[in-house]
Structures are given as C-alpha cells and as structure tokens.
Motif scaffolding. Structure first.
Motif, short mmCIF file in Angstrom:
data_model
loop_
_atom_site.label_atom_id
_atom_site.label_comp_id
_atom_site.label_asym_id
_atom_site.label_seq_id
_atom_site.Cartn_x
_atom_site.Cartn_y
_atom_site.Cartn_z
N ILE A 35 0.80 -0.77 -0.17
CA ILE A 35 0.03 0.07 0.14
C ILE A 35 0.94 1.24 0.06
O ILE A 35 1.81 1.64 1.26
N ARG A 99 4.22 -7.20 4.07
CA ARG A 99 3.70 -6.60 5.39
C ARG A 99 2.65 -6.00 4.81
O ARG A 99 3.69 -4.10 4.96
N PRO A 100 2.06 -5.74 4.25
CA PRO A 100 0.94 -4.50 3.73
C PRO A 100 0.45 -3.52 4.76
O PRO A 100 1.12 -2.29 4.00
N LEU A 101 -0.05 -4.12 6.01
CA LEU A 101 0.05 -3.11 6.93
C LEU A 101 1.32 -1.52 7.03
O LEU A 101 1.07 -0.49 7.33
N ASP A 102 2.39 -2.81 7.70
CA ASP A 102 3.55 -1.98 7.68
C ASP A 102 4.01 -0.94 6.44
O ASP A 102 4.48 0.36 6.84
N LEU A 104 2.16 0.44 4.62
CA LEU A 104 1.15 1.87 4.23
C LEU A 104 1.91 2.39 5.84
O LEU A 104 1.87 3.85 4.70
N LEU A 105 2.17 2.50 6.55
CA LEU A 105 2.86 3.43 7.45
C LEU A 105 3.54 4.05 7.00
O LEU A 105 4.50 4.99 7.05
#
Lengths: 301, 362
Positions: A35, A99-102, A104-105
């Motif tokens: 992301i 690690r898609p959420l990572d 993103l951040l």
C-alpha cells in the motif's frame, strides 16, 4: 436532460482523474501487496515537475513555443516520478514485502517527508500552472459546452489505459509481471527475476502517478498536499474495483466518479460523500473482494 | 484460575506499576498548571493508544479511523458543555447559521449522564456497524484499513459541511462551566486531571484483564492465523467486532476527557493526520504491549509539544522518518526493543540460534 448529460460528463471527468491515480495503485497493490501512501506525493512530484517545465519554457524558449510545454511536461513528469519510485522501491519498499499494513505506515512517513521537501523547495502556498492556450475553450454540442481541458484529460487517460493494456497483456515484460502476480514462487522457479519485476512495476506505477499530477495542473492550482486530497478516493477505487485486472480499476473509477458527482448534485457535497461511502460498503457486501477478484486456491491472500 | 506464585520479578513489576500510579496521582504537587494540563491531555491520548493497541497490536486489525471515534466522544461532551454555556438559549454558532430552534438530537445532551453515555456508546455503535458489515464478509487487512480511512474523510467533510449543527470548521468551543464549576480554574483542572488518571488506570486494567483472558487469547489467535481460528470453530467476526467496538469506546472516552482539558473540538482533530498519528504512538511504544502504547502516546506527544512549536517543519520530517524507522527496524516498538536485547543476550549466553517469536506478517 442537458443537466443530466452535463453531470454525467463531469462524473466521467472525475472518474478519469481517479482512474489515472488508481491505475498505478492497483498495479503496485495487485502485484506486490504494497500500500503506497506516498502515491499522493508522487502525484505532487509530477505536478511540480510540470510547474518547473512551464517555468523553464517561459524563461528560455520563445513565447510562441510556450503552448507546447505541456507536451514535454507529460513525459518528463513520468520520468521524474519513475525515478523517485525506483529509488523508493530499492531503498524502502523491498524490506516491507509481505507486510502490507507496515508498508502503509512507512510510505505514509515517506509522504510526510516529501511534502515537507516540496514545501521547503517551492514554498507552502499553492502555485498555479498556466494551461496552454490550445486547451482553452470547449467543444459545443447543442447547448452543452465540454471544456477541452477535461476532454484532454479523458483522452490522456484512454491513451494511458491503452498503453498499459499493451504493456501488461501484449508484451514480454508484462507477461513476466502477470506471472509474478499470479504465482510468485513458480515464476521465480522459472527464472524470472521477481526482484527486478517488482522494482520496475513499482516504478511504472509511480510514473503514472507523475502523469496524473501533470494532468491535475490543468484543473487547478497545485500545492504540497495536493496528493492527499485524492489518495483516499483512489484507494477506494482499488477496493471497489478489485485488484489484478485493469477492467476492475476502470469500473471502480467510473462507479465512484459518476456516483460521487450525481449524489453531490442531488444532495450536498458532504452528504454526497457519505452516500457514496455507504454504497461502497453495500457493494462490498455483495462482492467482498471488489468487482473483479483474482481467482486463487490459496486461502490467505 | 489457579493462584500464581508471585516471583521476585513479578513483585518488582507490580511495585513499578504502583509507583507509576502514585507518581501520576501526585503530579499536581510539583507541576505547574500549564504543564499539568498538558500531561492530562497526553494521558487522555494514552487511553486512545490503549484501545488502538487492543485492535491493532492484539487483533492485527489496523484502524486509521480512531480519530472519528475520538472526535465523536469529544463532540458529545462538547455539546453538553455548549448547552451549559448557552444557558437555555440557542448556542451562538447556530444563531449565526440562521437556526431558530434547537435541533432534536441536541436536546438530550443537556443532561450530563446522557452526554457521557453517548460519548462512549456512539463510537462503539458506529464501530459495531462498520465491523459487522466488513468482518462478516472477511474484509480485512488493508481493505479494512482503507475503509476506516474513508470513514474519516466522510465524517470530517460531514461535520464541516453541516455547519449549523456541528459548528463547521471551527468546531465547538467557548464553554465555561461543568457542574457549575469554572473549567478554567486550577482547582477544577486538578480534579479533571485526577479523573483522567483514574480513567487511564481503569482502562489499562480493563484492557489487561481482557488481554489475559480467554477472549484475549482468541484475539491473538485471530491475529496470527484467522483461518485456523475459524476452523477450530470460533467465529472471528464476533471477536473482531467486539474488540473494535471496545477500542472505539475507549477512544470516545478519551475524546470526552480531551475536550474537558483542551476546551475545543473541531473536525481537524479527528481528521486523517491525527488518526494516523495515533497509530504512530502505538507503533513507537510497541504494539502488542499495553504499557508500550501508553508510554508511546505520552512520550511522543511530549516530544511533539516541545519541538513542534519551535521547529514545526523539522517536526514533520522527524515524524515521517520515525514512521519509516520504527516500521522497518523496530516492528515491535520501543517495548519490543527490550525484548530484542534480552533475547540477544540470552542467545549469546547459551550460544544457540533459536530466535524468538517473529511478528506475523499482518
């Protein structure tokens, strides 16, 4: 009737911009499950590139040539954003696969830094880009006037879409890309350098963001935070359309763009947005993974 | 539950907690009124961080929408305070917007119990609804995250757009009294501070009980392997919904306290940037540890209030860099750093290659 046609045109125009932005996103997300929140800032980079090209033309080229700056700005924006994307992928993104959420951040952090960079280079206030004279005015059909600028953006999107289609479905690099997208391990076993495919794909997605930024200069003034305005909508396009196929993104962009315009016309700007959101959530009840979903036997994907 | 023997280490830990609570309660003795107010604000933020940690660190669901829940709590309290300040008349901003009658949904906020209940329940209900429509269909991971971010956008545009009912961009401010006590007086501020400390400790204990319970175990199992949990016979959606709603309720509680300390709530405090900043607190402090979340929120906000006034530009770059560094190098945050060091030392000592639990790819 005319009103409806005009609103529909506006909707398609909004969709075309969303599509241009979401095109890059859907590729990076579909292929790498990354992301990229800095996508908005890549748009901003494209927009400022257009601004710089315009200034260079104004300073060093004869005035009669000025109108053609935009034709130069589009490829230059693509190249600049492409390079930024390549650096971003090689320096950061490749540590974040799986690690898609990572991702993103981390990319959000990159976006903040890029915004601040733009603020210190170009100043915080918005800057205007003077659109070329050949895009002034509009096409008159009956009682309706369709501005050339909007038509040009729609045309630009169609060209981008066609080129992307040729690249993904009709070229060797595109075939490798699809292979990696469908089954990374198997593609690697067959000798595809997935690392390189990832890097190039991400850079291409970024480059398209650059073109989107360039197109945005036609619509209004640009500022360091121009990307954040569009990024969430663009992500909604990806969620609604599903990942993995161009047609999904096209559908998502048209769906959100047109419904947004119509709802805002029927109600108010703020209520319209709420209604669009509710529609998206309702749609996801029916098709949880978006309009087109890649079929896969894997359970967790 | 069997009574566990108190080992020396556990005793020390317990003593440290008690000491920390005591320090917090005694802070008004040494801190100036201004500093105390700041600390109170940070402690309110820490409550949000606790809730966020529960849903992200323990359940593996990243919400970028907690600004909305925080804001809803804040608005509920602010509506009560605004009604108090207007003293039976129409609140000033409604007058400016041309309203002549109090909107129906404002009326019950005249009563404090209703306002408090609304401040906690409204966010929880909103979270339940969103959770129901997403988790039930197994919409999760980044898809859910993007939906929460969209929720933030539409809520802020809605609040800005409905100026007559919400105060628009300016938000709600200009209130003076709570129970007839002046909100500005140091006396009241001190009491509010103590209330906040008590709320934080209560929230912490509640989270701790939840995490240690069977419920918490299921949450962690969902984080590490949602499908396995499903195959064992649990329904992950219910657990996710409850955890999300509870987390939202905590954010609402924090929002109410925040308004009491700061005296204003506006859409800009519930927007995209504050929402993601909340995530940063948890990321830095350490997701998956409750203490980490609290410390992260307090320390990062302390750093922000110290640096951002004098060097706002550098602060933004610093915050951006912090996101990158924490995510890439410290996925478990500062609290995880200790664990990493400890493991490293132990591994050196025993000279074996076993590594600890890897953080799952969420």
């Amino acid at each position: 009737m005319d009103v409806i046609i005009l609103q529909l045109f506006n909707g398609i125009s909004v969709s075309s911009i969303l599509l241009l932005i979401a095109l890059g996103l859907s590729i990076t997300f579909g292929l790498m499950k990354v992301i990229n929140m800095a996508h908005g800032e890549l748009i901003m980079i494209g927009a400022y590139t257009a601004y710089v090209v315009q200034n260079l033309f104004a300073d060093y080229m004869p005035a009669s040539m000025f109108g053609w700056y935009f034709a130069i700005a589009i490829p230059v924006s693509f190249i600049v954003a492409f390079i930024f994307g390549l650096v971003l992928e090689m320096g950061l993104i490749r540590f974040l696969y799986g690690r898609p959420l990572d991702s993103l951040l981390a990319t959000w952090g990159v976006g903040l830094m890029l915004q601040q960079l733009a603020r210190s280079v170009f100043g915080a206030p918005n800057v205007g880009v003077k659109s070329p004279a050949w895009l002034d005015g509009g096409l008159t059909v009956g009682d309706n006037v369709f501005p050339y600028k909007r038509l040009f953006i729609i045309g630009l999107v169609l060209v981008c879409l066609f080129v992307m289609y040729l690249y993904i479905y009709r070229s060797h690099p595109g075939r490798r890309m699809r292979a990696v997208m469908q089954n990374r391990e198997m593609a690697a076993c067959l000798g595809i350098s997935t690392r390189r495919v990832d890097a190039v794909t991400f850079a291409i997605g970024s480059g398209i963001a650059g073109i989107a930024g360039c197109a945005l200069t036609l619509i209004g003034p640009i500022g360091p935070a121009i990307g954040t305005y569009y990024i969430v909508d663009a992500f909604m396009v990806v969620v609604l359309g599903g990942v993995g196929k161009l047609v999904g993104t096209v559908f998502g962009a048209l769906g959100i763009g047109i419904s947004n315009t119509l709802f805002e016309y029927w109600t108010t700007a703020s209520l319209g947005k709420v209604l669009v959101f509710l529609c998206i959530v309702a749609f996801l009840q029916w098709k949880p993974s978006g309009f087109v979903a890649m079929r896969s036997r894997s359970l967790d994907n | 539950m069997p009574i566990r023997k108190l080992s020396a280490q556990r005793l020390w830990l317990l003593a440290a907690y008690v000491a920390a609570a005591a320090v917090l309660f005694c802070a008004p003795l040494v801190l100036s009124d201004f500093r105390l107010n700041l600390l109170a604000k940070f402690l309110a933020y820490a409550i949000v961080a606790l809730g966020l940690d529960l849903i992200w660190g323990y359940t593996g669901i990243l919400s970028l929408g907690h600004g909305v829940f925080f804001g809803l709590g804040g608005y509920a309290m602010a509506m009560y305070l605004k009604m108090q300040a207007s003293g039976g008349k129409l609140p000033d901003f409604m007058d400016w917007s041309g309203l002549t009658k109090l909107p129906w949904f404002w009326k019950p906020f005249e009563f404090l119990p209703f306002a408090i209940a609304a401040g906690i329940l409204l966010p929880a209900i909103l979270a339940l609804i969103l959770g129901y429509f997403t988790f039930r269909n197994r919409i999760r991971g980044v898809y859910f995250t993007i939906l929460t971010q969209a929720l933030v956008i539409i809520t802020t545009t809605l609040f800005i757009g409905q100026q007559a009912y919400t105060g628009g961009t300016n938000g709600l401010t200009g209130y003076s009294k709570l129970f007839g006590y002046s909100l500005g007086s140091p006396e009241t501020k001190r009491w509010l501070y103590w209330v906040t400390v008590a709320a934080l400790i209560g929230a912490y204990l509640l989270c701790r009980v939840l995490v240690k319970s069977r419920f918490g175990k299921v949450l962690r199992a969902i984080r590490d392997g949602e499908n396995r949990v499903r195959f064992i016979g649990y329904n992950p959606a219910i657990y996710q919904m409850v955890a999300f709603a509870f987390s939202a309720a905590l954010a609402g509680l924090a929002g109410m306290l925040f308004v009491l300390h700061v005296g204003i709530i506006s859409p800009s405090m519930m927007g995209i940037v504050p929402s993601i900043e909340m995530v940063l607190w948890v990321a830095i402090g350490g997701r998956g540890t409750l203490v980490g979340a609290v410390l992260g929120a307090v320390l990062l906000n302390y750093a922000k209030s110290t640096f951002s006034e004098s060097y706002p530009n550098i602060w933004i770059v610093f915050m951006g860099a912090l996101f990158v560094v924490v995510v890439v190098f410290l996925p478990k945050g500062a609290a995880g750093l200790f664990g990493q060091l400890k493991r490293l030392r132990r591994r050196r000592a025993s000279n074996e290659g076993a590594d600890g639990v890897r953080y799952p790819a969420v």
